[in-house]
Design an enzyme around this catalytic site. Sequence first.
Site, PDB file in Angstrom:
ATOM      1  N   THR A   1       1.455  13.369  15.649  1.00 15.58           N
ATOM      2  CA  THR A   1       1.330  12.288  16.621  1.00 15.58           C
ATOM      3  C   THR A   1       0.089  12.498  17.475  1.00 15.58           C
ATOM      4  O   THR A   1      -0.098  13.559  18.069  1.00 15.58           O
ATOM      5  CB  THR A   1       2.576  12.246  17.527  1.00 15.58           C
ATOM      6  OG1 THR A   1       3.735  12.054  16.708  1.00 15.58           O
ATOM      7  CG2 THR A   1       2.470  11.104  18.535  1.00 15.58           C
TER       8      THR A   1
ATOM      9  N   CYS B   1     -17.771  41.519  23.375  1.00 18.42           N
ATOM     10  CA  CYS B   1     -17.168  42.673  24.041  1.00 18.42           C
ATOM     11  C   CYS B   1     -15.654  42.522  23.968  1.00 18.42           C
ATOM     12  O   CYS B   1     -15.106  41.603  24.554  1.00 18.42           O
ATOM     13  CB  CYS B   1     -17.625  42.757  25.487  1.00 18.42           C
ATOM     14  SG  CYS B   1     -19.412  42.907  25.685  1.00 18.42           S
TER      15      CYS B   1
END
Length: 401
Positions: free
Chosen positions: A247, A332
């Site tokens: 939907t 990182c």
Amino acid sequence: MSVYLDHAATTPLRECALEAWTRAQRDLSASPGNPAALHFGGRRARRMLEDAREQVGACLGADMHEVIFTSGATESDALGVMAAARGMRSRDGARELIVVSGLEHDAVAHQREVASREGFSWEVLPVDANGVSILPGISGDDVPASWDSRLALGSMTLVSSEIGTIQPVDEFASRVHADGGLAHSDVAQAIATMDVSFRRMGVDLVSVGGHKVGAPAGIGVLVARRGIPMVTDRPGGGHERSIRSGTPDVAGTCALAAALDETVRERPAFARRSRELREHLLTHLPLGVEATVGESAASSAIIHLSLPTSRPEAVLMAFDMAGIAVSAGSACHAGVTRPSEIVMAMGRSEEAALGVLRVSLGHDTTRADIDAFLGALPSAIRAGASLDGVTHARNERNEEG
């Protein structure tokens, strides 16, 4: 006061998008309905959805019937690459090769695992020293002149999300088509500064993420040329041309249409302003800091810098403490710093691929923001250099021991 210079990651919600989303939610609450329903509420939701589809298509230079709404660029990339590749193989079993540039976002690059499980071959184009993809027949023996009848699909981002370089998508698409394949491009980082037109690009599929243009996160678009074969892994109720079932988020599509429309209308002015801001930043860089790529090869909204340190986490922390949001080109994770694969692919050393920083501009970026960044940059570099010194001293002790 904070300064936000990480628009390539996500850009703030535009006021017009918030207003469109709020208005749509109120309308849907007052007259609820699934767009697939036949009653008055469903018809109203359907009209809102299709109005948004028409507006998005107009903004992207596409027919509204080519617009497929998704949950974001990641899903659009996955569908654009794999559904189209599957479709080509279903039409011609020999087409089992997918070719991508070496600068793709993880949303494309990590489809390699899916492709491998499904029996596709995967090829990554090399990158030159300027951060631009090397096309077949140009660079010598390392890139084949032709992929022939094996090629199912080629994917090349228009602007690298990491280093900002503009890629030769039109020429790439021509070469892909010459070998009978389909061409896909992620244009999320290009829309704010470049005239992106699906028809003129010459590709078959284009991906866009809403939160890169000031719409809410969780809404995106895949533009897919009508008639191309696509085999989806998202079957269901037949929504969105039976390619992306579920939907639809009607309010999200309305917000996306509003944000895209404003982005396109503001594009000439923003492109001009971002070029001025970029030039101001590059002109006032301290000694030892330089642009990773040439200005002529890059988007004006993404400035990738090479720093005299291999500790980007210290640099980012210093900026964060100064109230400035930027990002490192390297990833990182959990305290482990890794060099940028793209920068290394450009021929730079591992140490150079660690010392990088990405500054990305958005519709609300000001000269004062750039000045604040420039003011904080020297101390941020010193923070990185200090950590470099600790690392070097520890390494020397280890060698002596």
